[in-house]
Design an enzyme around this catalytic site. Sequence first.
Site, PDB file in Angstrom:
ATOM      1  N   PRO A  84       0.824  -1.215   0.000  1.00  0.00           N
ATOM      2  CA  PRO A  84       0.000   0.000   0.000  1.00  0.00           C
ATOM      3  C   PRO A  84       0.852   1.257   0.000  1.00  0.00           C
ATOM      4  CG  PRO A  84      -0.967  -1.612   1.449  1.00  0.00           C
ATOM      5  CD  PRO A  84       0.340  -2.198   0.992  1.00  0.00           C
ATOM      6  N   CYS A  85       0.416   2.228  -0.792  1.00  0.00           N
ATOM      7  CA  CYS A  85       1.280   3.350  -1.146  1.00  0.00           C
ATOM      8  C   CYS A  85       0.929   4.651  -0.443  1.00  0.00           C
ATOM      9  CB  CYS A  85       1.214   3.567  -2.654  1.00  0.00           C
ATOM     10  SG  CYS A  85      -0.494   3.696  -3.280  1.00  0.00           S
ATOM     11  N   THR A  86       0.076   4.622   0.566  1.00  0.00           N
ATOM     12  CA  THR A  86      -0.387   5.850   1.208  1.00  0.00           C
ATOM     13  C   THR A  86       0.736   6.792   1.632  1.00  0.00           C
ATOM     14  OG1 THR A  86      -2.255   4.577   2.051  1.00  0.00           O
ATOM     15  CG2 THR A  86      -1.902   6.752   3.008  1.00  0.00           C
TER      16      THR A  86
END
Length: 348
Positions: A84-86
Amino acid sequence: MAGVAISLFSGAGGLDLGVERAGYEVRAALERNPDACDTMEKNFDHLASPVIRKDILETSTEEILDAAGLKKGKHPELLVGGPPCTPFSKSGFWLDYKRAGLDPDASLLQAYTRVLAEAKPRYFILENVYALTYNNKASRPAFERLLREITAAGYTFDRQVLHAADYGVPQARPRLFILGAREGEPTPSLPDPKRGGRWERRATGRADTPHVTAGEALAGLVTDPEPEEIVGGKYGHLLPEVPPGGNYLHFTAERNHPDPQFAWRSKYWSFLLKLDPEKPSPTIQAQPGPYIGPFHWENRRLRVAELKRLFTFPDNFELVGRRSSIQAQLGNSVPPLLAEAVTRALPA
């Protein structure tokens, strides 16, 4: 049997679909979102075990290998995943703690490299937001650490930001890919573009084969209206006036609007953004606000079947969950056509 692949952070399975089209077989998948897990199990019925519905930080590599049916001492052919790239996404940089690199989700990159070092696959594919390559205090240290850990695990690699539209996807979607091989194997190279066109005021890809447009992708698709497609509220009535490919800037004095509604560059660029049927779709987000596009040129939100086309998922691919969950699953996914092109770049 085809080469065994293991999938981490599987989401809706876009990366996995591309991997399988390229000749591998996904035998184990790990994902913590319940709807995405259900989507994976509905469409990947050949998994050796049910989807591992756990946080990767609480899951051992041994458990993942066991789920794939790999006996002790056996290694998968391929490890794939997009942590996940948040912490590194452009849309997250307005938060001070993310700009400072303090988001706890950043540690998921290390979870990937931990499994890489312990599972010892022949090849790996890691996908992430291209903002991870930015030269700032959040991204740069994390990216350099990631590359060091991949090397320390015993892998050589190629890394590039690939633009999905350059590979036949009808969507402007730049993503970072790292494609690697165990030391002793030939270092793979990421694939060359197959198409080209304009993106963010510059030419990209090949000049001789144009990008696939949104109009081409949606041609012939028959869909039923969806309750969530109506754009109402404070600004919904403005959408019909926006020309295809335009956004809220249509309603500014600088664009000579007779009744300006917004100051110049006062909103994010995708505010009231509308698809142009003559171009690829702009990037489709996982969690758009009520007035964040792209919207259909027919002045409504995109329907699920249209979203699938713009991501190159099969028409018969079944997504589980409410409309907002489906949008998130697709918006976080790797377009299968792009994933296939990357996977086919691996040596036979």
